[in-house]
Design a protein around this motif. Structure first.
Motif, mmCIF file in Angstrom:
data_model
loop_
_atom_site.group_PDB
_atom_site.id
_atom_site.type_symbol
_atom_site.label_atom_id
_atom_site.label_comp_id
_atom_site.label_asym_id
_atom_site.label_seq_id
_atom_site.Cartn_x
_atom_site.Cartn_y
_atom_site.Cartn_z
ATOM 1 N N VAL A 28 0.847 -1.205 0.000
ATOM 2 C CA VAL A 28 0.000 0.000 0.000
ATOM 3 C C VAL A 28 0.882 1.255 0.000
ATOM 4 C CG1 VAL A 28 -1.626 1.347 1.391
ATOM 5 C CG2 VAL A 28 -2.003 -1.106 1.065
ATOM 6 N N ASP A 29 1.975 1.233 0.745
ATOM 7 C CA ASP A 29 2.881 2.394 0.794
ATOM 8 C C ASP A 29 3.469 2.711 -0.574
ATOM 9 O OD1 ASP A 29 2.434 2.660 3.493
ATOM 10 O OD2 ASP A 29 4.260 1.617 4.102
ATOM 11 N N ASP A 30 3.718 1.670 -1.380
ATOM 12 C CA ASP A 30 4.272 1.894 -2.724
ATOM 13 C C ASP A 30 3.311 2.686 -3.608
ATOM 14 O OD1 ASP A 30 6.531 0.441 -2.063
ATOM 15 O OD2 ASP A 30 5.864 -1.400 -3.051
ATOM 16 N N VAL A 31 2.018 2.515 -3.378
ATOM 17 C CA VAL A 31 1.004 3.173 -4.214
ATOM 18 C C VAL A 31 1.148 4.688 -4.140
ATOM 19 C CG1 VAL A 31 -1.473 3.544 -4.549
ATOM 20 C CG2 VAL A 31 -0.611 1.248 -4.044
ATOM 21 N N ALA A 32 1.451 5.198 -2.963
ATOM 22 C CA ALA A 32 1.576 6.654 -2.778
ATOM 23 C C ALA A 32 2.754 7.225 -3.536
ATOM 24 C CB ALA A 32 1.701 6.970 -1.293
ATOM 25 N N LYS A 33 3.749 6.366 -3.849
ATOM 26 C CA LYS A 33 4.989 6.868 -4.451
ATOM 27 C C LYS A 33 5.129 6.530 -5.928
ATOM 28 C CE LYS A 33 7.086 4.449 -1.307
ATOM 29 N NZ LYS A 33 8.050 3.723 -0.446
ATOM 30 N N VAL A 34 4.236 5.692 -6.458
ATOM 31 C CA VAL A 34 4.440 5.217 -7.834
ATOM 32 C C VAL A 34 4.326 6.384 -8.822
ATOM 33 C CG1 VAL A 34 2.000 4.525 -8.187
ATOM 34 C CG2 VAL A 34 3.822 3.410 -9.486
ATOM 35 N N PRO A 35 5.338 6.558 -9.696
ATOM 36 C CA PRO A 35 5.377 7.731 -10.588
ATOM 37 C C PRO A 35 4.696 7.475 -11.927
ATOM 38 C CG PRO A 35 7.479 6.581 -10.676
ATOM 39 C CD PRO A 35 6.570 5.756 -9.802
ATOM 40 N N VAL A 36 3.424 7.790 -12.038
ATOM 41 C CA VAL A 36 2.693 7.518 -13.275
ATOM 42 C C VAL A 36 2.821 8.680 -14.249
ATOM 43 C CG1 VAL A 36 1.071 6.070 -12.008
ATOM 44 C CG2 VAL A 36 0.476 8.447 -12.475
#
Length: 316
Positions: free
Chosen positions: A150-158
């Motif tokens: 879940v923490d990765d979702v906040a940082k994923v660079p789309v």
């Protein structure tokens, strides 16, 4: 000396899924058709007992295609491979058989469809796992972004939050994945998901059986390999579902008997790549120490069957 009583809750379904059964048959039929040696890129399934058995029959396991000679057949594992692998095998004019589980292939097709529609793809999976590498390798580098938590979702660079889709590894924890999907949908309301859940039926069914047992069992033994994603998820599901002690064992020799001291109930299951003979071995070890009463806990019936590839159904 009287053995202490033990109630053994035996999970059903457990062990081999249709994709694993098919992959093992592919190696066995290939050995019958072309003779030994047949090369296999990566472990055909994540289980040492299975791999050792096939090795004894003439399969040679390698990590990369470059380790295979041009003049012998090669089989790609059930986890799937990047597109570059069969392309290289074709360039070298090798005989090759793709043992990728059809449910993994379904995810590959989804990813390609989203890419063709101009969408950037986020994959929920474990970095370095062969299935994740294979799925991400269906598309050009950078087309698929990986998130593990879940923490990765906040940082994923789309690139464009309005043009996104997600796919998942097939062997994840159903509950953990639901949390990551919810986080993706909260951050990217326009994100598209699969028409049908990517986590495979066997993973889901085995996790549900563990949940049903965990409420009654003081301990849980999961028969499986340390590099088996679905087996490790079963251990986690057991612990999260209220089982005080949840352990992964490859063989009966791995059981930590001190940790089981004083228990009166235990759950036993097996990951999708673990053969039933290893479950029998664990049960026999428990019966040697306890007065065991076995209760089967069945939460689903499975009747899925996958055909082997056509090249193996044709005469040599």
């Amino acid at each position: 000396m009287t053995k202490p009583p033990l109630t053994l809750y035996l999970a059903a379904p457990r062990g081999f899924c249709a994709g694993v059964d098919r992959a093992i048959k592919i190696v066995e039929i290939a050995l019958e058709k072309w003779g030994a040696p047949v090369y296999v890129r990566h472990e055909i399934v994540h289980n040492k007992y299975v791999v050792d058995d096939l090795r004894a029959k003439g399969a040679v396991f390698v990590e990369e295609l470059e380790d295979c000679p041009d003049d012998r057949p090669v089989i790609f594992s059930a986890h799937g491979v990047p597109k570059s692998v069969p392309a290289e095998a074709a360039r070298r004019e090798m005989i090759y058989v793709d043992a990728t589980c059809p449910l993994v292939s379904k995810v590959h097709i989804e990813a390609e469809r989203h890419h063709e529609n101009g969408l950037q793809i986020i994959m929920i999976g474990h970095a370095g796992h062969p299935e994740t590498i294979g799925t991400m390798g269906q598309l050009p580098e950078g087309a698929v972004l990986l998130v593990e938590t879940v923490d990765d979702v906040a940082k994923v660079p789309v690139t464009d939050p309005e043009k996104l889709a997600y796919v998942t590894q097939t062997t994840l924890s159903v509950d953990d994945t639901a949390g990551i999907v919810a986080a993706l949908q909260a951050r990217f309301p326009a994100i598209q998901g699969p028409h049908k859940e990517d986590i495979c039926y066997a993973t889901t069914n085995r996790q549900e059986a563990v949940k049903a047992i965990a409420a009654h069992a003081q301990a849980m033994l999961v028969v499986g390999a340390p590099n088996s994603s679905n087996s490790r998820r079963l251990v986690e599901v057991g612990a999260k579902s209220g089982c005080a002690y949840s352990q992964l064992v490859q063989r009966a020799d791995d059981i930590d008997w001190r940790a089981l001291d004083g228990i009166a109930s235990i759950g036993v299951t097996a990951g999708a790549s673990a053969p039933e003979v290893l479950v029998d071995e664990v049960i026999a070890a428990l019966q040697a120490r306890y007065d065991v009463t076995i209760e089967q806990v069945e939460t689903a019936k499975e009747s899925v069957h996958f055909k082997v590839p056509r090249v193996l159904r044709e005469p040599a």
